[in-house]
Design a protein around this motif. Structure first.
Motif, PDB file in Angstrom:
ATOM      1  N   LEU A  17       0.854  -1.185   0.000  1.00  0.00           N
ATOM      2  CA  LEU A  17       0.000   0.000   0.000  1.00  0.00           C
ATOM      3  C   LEU A  17       0.889   1.234   0.000  1.00  0.00           C
ATOM      4  CD1 LEU A  17      -3.120   0.765   2.150  1.00  0.00           C
ATOM      5  CD2 LEU A  17      -1.186   2.337   2.204  1.00  0.00           C
ATOM      6  N   ASN A  18       0.618   2.149  -0.906  1.00  0.00           N
ATOM      7  CA  ASN A  18       1.296   3.445  -0.936  1.00  0.00           C
ATOM      8  C   ASN A  18       0.263   4.560  -0.905  1.00  0.00           C
ATOM      9  OD1 ASN A  18       4.093   2.680  -3.195  1.00  0.00           O
ATOM     10  ND2 ASN A  18       3.872   2.380  -1.010  1.00  0.00           N
ATOM     11  N   GLU A  19       0.406   5.471   0.042  1.00  0.00           N
ATOM     12  CA  GLU A  19      -0.362   6.712   0.016  1.00  0.00           C
ATOM     13  C   GLU A  19       0.552   7.770  -0.581  1.00  0.00           C
ATOM     14  OE1 GLU A  19      -2.962   9.709   2.914  1.00  0.00           O
ATOM     15  OE2 GLU A  19      -1.840   8.026   3.783  1.00  0.00           O
ATOM     16  N   ILE A  20       0.081   8.432  -1.629  1.00  0.00           N
ATOM     17  CA  ILE A  20       0.929   9.282  -2.451  1.00  0.00           C
ATOM     18  C   ILE A  20       0.362  10.693  -2.535  1.00  0.00           C
ATOM     19  CG2 ILE A  20       1.950   9.543  -4.763  1.00  0.00           C
ATOM     20  CD1 ILE A  20       1.284   6.519  -5.152  1.00  0.00           C
ATOM     21  N   GLU A  21       1.235  11.682  -2.460  1.00  0.00           N
ATOM     22  CA  GLU A  21       0.813  13.064  -2.644  1.00  0.00           C
ATOM     23  C   GLU A  21       0.356  13.278  -4.078  1.00  0.00           C
ATOM     24  OE1 GLU A  21       4.084  15.530  -1.576  1.00  0.00           O
ATOM     25  OE2 GLU A  21       3.613  15.519   0.565  1.00  0.00           O
ATOM     26  N   ALA A  22      -0.891  13.713  -4.248  1.00  0.00           N
ATOM     27  CA  ALA A  22      -1.436  13.963  -5.589  1.00  0.00           C
ATOM     28  C   ALA A  22      -2.668  14.845  -5.436  1.00  0.00           C
ATOM     29  CB  ALA A  22      -1.783  12.656  -6.278  1.00  0.00           C
ATOM     30  N   LEU A  23      -2.444  16.113  -5.155  1.00  0.00           N
ATOM     31  CA  LEU A  23      -3.519  17.026  -4.770  1.00  0.00           C
ATOM     32  C   LEU A  23      -4.630  17.115  -5.814  1.00  0.00           C
ATOM     33  CD1 LEU A  23      -4.679  19.116  -2.814  1.00  0.00           C
ATOM     34  CD2 LEU A  23      -3.287  20.854  -3.964  1.00  0.00           C
ATOM     35  N   ARG A  24      -4.261  17.405  -7.059  1.00  0.00           N
ATOM     36  CA  ARG A  24      -5.293  17.615  -8.081  1.00  0.00           C
ATOM     37  C   ARG A  24      -6.042  16.322  -8.411  1.00  0.00           C
ATOM     38  NH1 ARG A  24      -2.314  20.821 -12.798  1.00  0.00           N
ATOM     39  NH2 ARG A  24      -0.613  19.434 -12.170  1.00  0.00           N
ATOM     40  N   ILE A  25      -5.309  15.208  -8.446  1.00  0.00           N
ATOM     41  CA  ILE A  25      -5.962  13.928  -8.730  1.00  0.00           C
ATOM     42  C   ILE A  25      -6.926  13.565  -7.608  1.00  0.00           C
ATOM     43  CG2 ILE A  25      -5.580  11.448  -9.046  1.00  0.00           C
ATOM     44  CD1 ILE A  25      -2.943  12.123 -10.404  1.00  0.00           C
ATOM     45  N   SER A  26      -6.507  13.776  -6.354  1.00  0.00           N
ATOM     46  CA  SER A  26      -7.342  13.407  -5.206  1.00  0.00           C
ATOM     47  C   SER A  26      -8.661  14.166  -5.202  1.00  0.00           C
ATOM     48  CB  SER A  26      -6.591  13.658  -3.895  1.00  0.00           C
ATOM     49  OG  SER A  26      -6.459  15.054  -3.633  1.00  0.00           O
ATOM     50  N   ARG A  27      -8.663  15.381  -5.749  1.00  0.00           N
ATOM     51  CA  ARG A  27      -9.871  16.205  -5.749  1.00  0.00           C
ATOM     52  C   ARG A  27     -10.791  15.905  -6.930  1.00  0.00           C
ATOM     53  NH1 ARG A  27      -7.298  22.116  -3.940  1.00  0.00           N
ATOM     54  NH2 ARG A  27      -6.885  21.514  -1.761  1.00  0.00           N
ATOM     55  N   LYS A  28     -10.244  15.292  -7.965  1.00  0.00           N
ATOM     56  CA  LYS A  28     -11.017  15.034  -9.175  1.00  0.00           C
ATOM     57  C   LYS A  28     -11.452  13.581  -9.320  1.00  0.00           C
ATOM     58  CE  LYS A  28     -10.943  15.887 -14.161  1.00  0.00           C
ATOM     59  NZ  LYS A  28     -10.164  16.376 -15.324  1.00  0.00           N
ATOM     60  N   ALA A  29     -10.684  12.648  -8.748  1.00  0.00           N
ATOM     61  CA  ALA A  29     -10.903  11.214  -8.969  1.00  0.00           C
ATOM     62  C   ALA A  29     -12.251  10.744  -8.436  1.00  0.00           C
ATOM     63  CB  ALA A  29      -9.785  10.411  -8.325  1.00  0.00           C
ATOM     64  N   LYS A  30     -12.819   9.764  -9.162  1.00  0.00           N
ATOM     65  CA  LYS A  30     -14.072   9.149  -8.753  1.00  0.00           C
ATOM     66  C   LYS A  30     -13.878   7.636  -8.657  1.00  0.00           C
ATOM     67  CE  LYS A  30     -16.912  12.747 -10.880  1.00  0.00           C
ATOM     68  NZ  LYS A  30     -17.971  13.063 -11.870  1.00  0.00           N
ATOM     69  N   MET A  50      -7.270   3.286  -8.108  1.00  0.00           N
ATOM     70  CA  MET A  50      -7.105   3.865  -6.779  1.00  0.00           C
ATOM     71  C   MET A  50      -7.976   3.151  -5.749  1.00  0.00           C
ATOM     72  SD  MET A  50      -6.947   7.885  -7.876  1.00  0.00           S
ATOM     73  CE  MET A  50      -7.893   7.627  -9.390  1.00  0.00           C
ATOM     74  N   ALA A  51      -7.367   2.828  -4.617  1.00  0.00           N
ATOM     75  CA  ALA A  51      -8.089   2.181  -3.523  1.00  0.00           C
ATOM     76  C   ALA A  51      -8.758   3.197  -2.619  1.00  0.00           C
ATOM     77  CB  ALA A  51      -7.137   1.310  -2.703  1.00  0.00           C
ATOM     78  N   ASP A  52      -8.268   4.442  -2.668  1.00  0.00           N
ATOM     79  CA  ASP A  52      -8.839   5.478  -1.809  1.00  0.00           C
ATOM     80  C   ASP A  52      -8.317   6.832  -2.274  1.00  0.00           C
ATOM     81  OD1 ASP A  52     -10.397   6.525   0.163  1.00  0.00           O
ATOM     82  OD2 ASP A  52      -9.357   5.560   1.837  1.00  0.00           O
ATOM     83  N   THR A  53      -9.037   7.868  -1.913  1.00  0.00           N
ATOM     84  CA  THR A  53      -8.595   9.242  -2.146  1.00  0.00           C
ATOM     85  C   THR A  53      -8.893  10.055  -0.900  1.00  0.00           C
ATOM     86  OG1 THR A  53     -10.740   9.864  -3.117  1.00  0.00           O
ATOM     87  CG2 THR A  53      -9.009   9.132  -4.638  1.00  0.00           C
ATOM     88  N   ASN A  54      -8.056  11.064  -0.639  1.00  0.00           N
ATOM     89  CA  ASN A  54      -8.274  11.949   0.501  1.00  0.00           C
ATOM     90  C   ASN A  54      -8.048  13.393   0.041  1.00  0.00           C
ATOM     91  OD1 ASN A  54      -8.091  13.486   2.903  1.00  0.00           O
ATOM     92  ND2 ASN A  54      -7.475  11.664   4.063  1.00  0.00           N
ATOM     93  N   ILE A  60      -3.712  10.157  -2.709  1.00  0.00           N
ATOM     94  CA  ILE A  60      -4.417   8.987  -3.228  1.00  0.00           C
ATOM     95  C   ILE A  60      -3.722   7.743  -2.686  1.00  0.00           C
ATOM     96  CG2 ILE A  60      -5.111  10.187  -5.333  1.00  0.00           C
ATOM     97  CD1 ILE A  60      -2.924   8.544  -6.804  1.00  0.00           C
ATOM     98  N   THR A  61      -4.445   6.632  -2.642  1.00  0.00           N
ATOM     99  CA  THR A  61      -3.870   5.377  -2.163  1.00  0.00           C
ATOM    100  C   THR A  61      -3.962   4.333  -3.272  1.00  0.00           C
ATOM    101  OG1 THR A  61      -4.448   5.831   0.142  1.00  0.00           O
ATOM    102  CG2 THR A  61      -4.027   3.535  -0.448  1.00  0.00           C
ATOM    103  N   ILE A  62      -2.835   3.698  -3.529  1.00  0.00           N
ATOM    104  CA  ILE A  62      -2.818   2.592  -4.486  1.00  0.00           C
ATOM    105  C   ILE A  62      -2.325   1.338  -3.762  1.00  0.00           C
ATOM    106  CG2 ILE A  62      -2.591   4.015  -6.540  1.00  0.00           C
ATOM    107  CD1 ILE A  62       0.472   2.188  -5.539  1.00  0.00           C
ATOM    108  N   ILE A  63      -2.842   0.202  -4.163  1.00  0.00           N
ATOM    109  CA  ILE A  63      -2.446  -1.082  -3.577  1.00  0.00           C
ATOM    110  C   ILE A  63      -2.141  -2.033  -4.725  1.00  0.00           C
ATOM    111  CG2 ILE A  63      -3.220  -3.073  -2.223  1.00  0.00           C
ATOM    112  CD1 ILE A  63      -4.932  -1.190  -0.568  1.00  0.00           C
TER     113      ILE A  63
END
Length: 276
Positions: A17-30, A50-54, A60-63
């Motif tokens: 599991l990696n939680e990654i800094e990705a501000l614009r993606i986290s706000r747009k992803a569905k 993506m497994a999760d977004t914050n 964002i979180t990818i696994i």
């Protein structure tokens, strides 16, 4: 950009599991959408759902499962390291509405893909039954997160180490017999999605599956993710990754998925020898 801020090793170190800094993606992803990651300048571009977004944290979180050279290289990245490239969100998002009663079936790293979809279905007012499967309980991921977004929750293990001793299809049959289900979502290994779709087709329950395992380039350029859906050729990355499970030619899909196994094994061996 694309810095790892949190990292976990799960399933005996085979799933990361990696939680990654990705501000614009986290706000747009569905839910249902994916990103493309590249570890270094010469590395392969890997599409991962993506497994999760914050959006508040801008992450964002990818696994992913370590199965070849590129994911083995991903595993070498630690907290504070940055991916060379990150692109997204890509793919068509999951259609979410209040269907009524839904059953969500997940296996392996498909559980990570299933998580944001299940959560969105629950938030839309659906009554959610979740069925998760793994070969053994040690390899099961995201149990508590999935339990938290489910009204009814089942675990299946092939070896009987936890929950139902058997396959997710066993419990799926039972759920469909006992309740009027309006929608099924099945995400995991190709054989699991195939047999779940066969079962739901008998009951005439609308079912969608995610074909992210077949994606390579992720933008429709390589053509490797061609799949037959209802007799028509589709590309998993640009037309999906989600499709009607009753229309997917899973046998053709399985053959295509195995096309490069020999090359993948050779590449992994070279990588291991270079890092010995």
């Amino acid at each position: 950009m694309a810095k790892i801020v949190h990292r976990e090793e799960m399933a005996q170190g085979t799933i990361i599991l990696n939680e990654i800094e990705a501000l614009r993606i986290s706000r747009k992803a569905k839910p249902g959408q994916f990103v493309i990651l590249q570890a270094d300048e010469t590395g392969e571009r890997i599409p991962l759902t993506m497994a999760d977004t914050n959006p508040d944290k801008g992450t964002i979180t990818i696994i992913y499962m370590v199965v070849g050279k590129s994911t083995a290289r991903f595993k070498q990245l630690q907290v504070g390291d940055e991916y060379f490239a990150l692109i997204g969100p890509l793919g068509a998002p999951t259609h979410i509405e209040n269907f009524g009663k839904v059953v969500c079936v997940g296996g392996g790293t498909g559980i990570a893909v299933l998580h944001p979809i299940t959560r969105a279905l629950k938030q839309a007012g659906n009554e959610v039954t979740t069925i998760l499967g793994a070969r053994t309980y040690d390899l099961l991921i995201m149990e508590e997160k999935m339990r938290a977004v489910s009204d009814h929750f089942h675990i299946c293990t092939d070896d009987g180490s936890h929950g139902h001793h058997g396959f997710v299809t066993d419990v799926l049959k039972d759920v469909l017999e006992k309740d009027d289900i309006n929608l099924a979502v099945a995400i995991g290994p190709i054989p699991m999605m195939k047999f779940c779709s066969l079962i739901t087709k008998e009951k005439n329950v609308k079912t969608f599956v995610s074909l992210n395992p077949i994606m390579v380039d992720g933008t429709g350029m390589c053509g490797c993710c061609r799949v037959s859906v209802g007799g028509a050729t589709k590309f998993a990355c640009v037309d999906g990754p989600e499709f009607d499970g009753h229309k997917v030619d899973f046998d053709e899909l399985a053959k295509r998925l195995a096309s490069y196994l020999d090359e993948e094994k050779a590449s992994m061996k070279t990588f291991e020898n270079s890092n010995a």
